[in-house]
Motif scaffolding. Sequence first.
Motif, mmCIF file in Angstrom:
data_model
loop_
_atom_site.group_PDB
_atom_site.id
_atom_site.type_symbol
_atom_site.label_atom_id
_atom_site.label_comp_id
_atom_site.label_asym_id
_atom_site.label_seq_id
_atom_site.Cartn_x
_atom_site.Cartn_y
_atom_site.Cartn_z
ATOM 1 N N CYS A 40 -29.619 -15.045 47.089
ATOM 2 C CA CYS A 40 -28.637 -14.992 48.020
ATOM 3 C C CYS A 40 -27.333 -14.547 47.300
ATOM 4 O O CYS A 40 -26.633 -13.831 47.950
ATOM 5 N N VAL A 41 -27.033 -15.324 46.377
ATOM 6 C CA VAL A 41 -25.888 -14.972 45.746
ATOM 7 C C VAL A 41 -25.803 -13.581 45.306
ATOM 8 O O VAL A 41 -24.603 -13.103 45.238
ATOM 9 N N GLU A 42 -26.803 -13.020 44.842
ATOM 10 C CA GLU A 42 -26.637 -11.674 44.522
ATOM 11 C C GLU A 42 -25.954 -10.707 45.408
ATOM 12 O O GLU A 42 -25.953 -9.719 45.128
ATOM 13 N N THR A 43 -26.217 -11.184 46.747
ATOM 14 C CA THR A 43 -25.904 -10.124 47.975
ATOM 15 C C THR A 43 -24.297 -10.079 48.303
ATOM 16 O O THR A 43 -23.983 -9.561 49.053
ATOM 17 N N TYR A 44 -23.871 -11.370 47.858
ATOM 18 C CA TYR A 44 -22.425 -11.699 48.211
ATOM 19 C C TYR A 44 -21.466 -10.634 47.755
ATOM 20 O O TYR A 44 -21.474 -10.101 46.666
ATOM 21 N N ASP A 45 -20.526 -10.314 48.675
ATOM 22 C CA ASP A 45 -19.300 -9.705 48.199
ATOM 23 C C ASP A 45 -18.352 -10.657 47.505
ATOM 24 O O ASP A 45 -18.508 -11.745 47.625
ATOM 25 N N THR A 46 -17.102 -10.014 46.935
ATOM 26 C CA THR A 46 -16.262 -11.152 46.460
ATOM 27 C C THR A 46 -15.892 -12.275 47.180
ATOM 28 O O THR A 46 -15.505 -13.287 46.873
ATOM 29 N N ALA A 47 -15.448 -12.111 48.376
ATOM 30 C CA ALA A 47 -14.958 -12.935 49.435
ATOM 31 C C ALA A 47 -16.082 -13.990 49.597
ATOM 32 O O ALA A 47 -15.644 -15.355 49.809
ATOM 33 N N GLU A 48 -17.260 -13.487 50.004
ATOM 34 C CA GLU A 48 -18.285 -14.601 50.347
ATOM 35 C C GLU A 48 -18.580 -15.435 48.977
ATOM 36 O O GLU A 48 -18.764 -16.667 49.213
ATOM 37 N N ARG A 49 -18.700 -14.809 47.946
ATOM 38 C CA ARG A 49 -18.955 -15.722 46.876
ATOM 39 C C ARG A 49 -17.801 -16.924 46.428
ATOM 40 O O ARG A 49 -18.018 -17.851 46.124
ATOM 41 N N GLU A 50 -16.572 -16.222 46.725
ATOM 42 C CA GLU A 50 -15.337 -17.284 46.537
ATOM 43 C C GLU A 50 -15.461 -18.517 47.335
ATOM 44 O O GLU A 50 -15.581 -19.570 47.123
#
Length: 441
Positions: A282-292
């Motif tokens: 799931c983490v691999e699918t995140y954009d920068t804002a989602e990851r943060e």
Amino acid sequence: MWPERPDPERWATVAEALEDRYLTRPVFLDTAEVTALEADLNGTVDLLFSLPERLFDGDAHAFAAAVGLRPEQARLALRVPGQRPARIGRADLYHDGTGFRLLEFNLSSALGGLQTPELNRLLLEDEGLAAFAASEGLAFPDTVGELAAVIREAAEEALAETGRPEHAPRVALMDWHAGYAKTGPEIRATARLLEPHGIEAIPCHTGQVREQGGRVTVDGRPVDVVYRYFTLGELTADASSLATAEELLDTFARCGVPVLSPLRTSMHGNKRALSMLWDDRCVETYDTAERELVRRFLPWTRELRPGPAVIRGERHDLLDHCLRHRAELVLKPSHGLGGVGTVVGRSVSDEAWAAALAQAVGGRYVVQELVRPGPEFFPGQEGGDPEPWTLNWGAFLFGRRYAGAFLRGLPTDRADVISYDNKAYAGCVFDARSGEEAGRV
């Protein structure tokens, strides 16, 4: 802080629904904190609702199995095709001194604490607090008013589709027949609070439902919406319950009566779904804002299973990591309420922790990074110097709006698990943004 002669009707509503133990003062949030919290709650719900697409190619049944639903529960949750999960829920949070951290997200309509704004109103009967709130522009969201808006929207959509004449929305606040004896007082209190918002609310249980002339009725009165307090666990407790539940859901669908929130919403609200937000895939699918957002707002959380996991960017054996970092972790059942079954690593011995992990591994448990909340100081219950308490914040989200919060608190020296089962005290929140929106206290 509490007024000497509180409004008796309002006090009765609060005392009936809550546990009649109250913090000695309210808590305050500024505008920036409320705005940030609302954005973080919405961002998290967006991620939770996206999990079937991100991880299961849109297969809702595969997602249901992954979050721990039994096949019959998944069939029931997905029985009515085309339903979308509803944005109705309450997030449980700690504040660590720098910001809020999310412990779990109860995405469900079976929520406690809706009556908390009555505490705010009672406190404003104190002249000193009322003057302070007015000078600072403080107010509070009307949680029940926000709920009424969601119910009204669902009723209007249903009435438009069936071509029935418009009238004041009538909602059945409905629990499973076996559970209503316990939840009835809170449901009745909520019904009374909905009335001033133009909602006719009927407290009831599933055994009172009938189909008459193509309408769902409760004690002879047709209803437009069912607000659900019953849970998947209750509906699938045995073969008889399952058959009754299937018939009940089919009746609602046949008569065009929406259920708030749909049963499928609960698939996104258990702790195993929350742990998926830290899943490597799931983490691999995140954009920068989602990851943060995940890094900042959600403590590291993983389903407890044998094998490797990425932890702080490095790959480790998960069980070995949990054994070595007992004081930094909490073990929780992926389903359940009130902190039942939770083990706080720092509060048990190495031996007890190892035994708890061995019993839980491969079962329905998650392990979560321990959040260390900052203390709030409250006047003593019997007077004296302020004392440190730890708060569990329950923040409501209805639609995309932050709809207020209620507090449960315990003295810091006995606050490992803060719940009513552990005799927590209730409290309320005032905030500056509500004052700006409402233009009043």
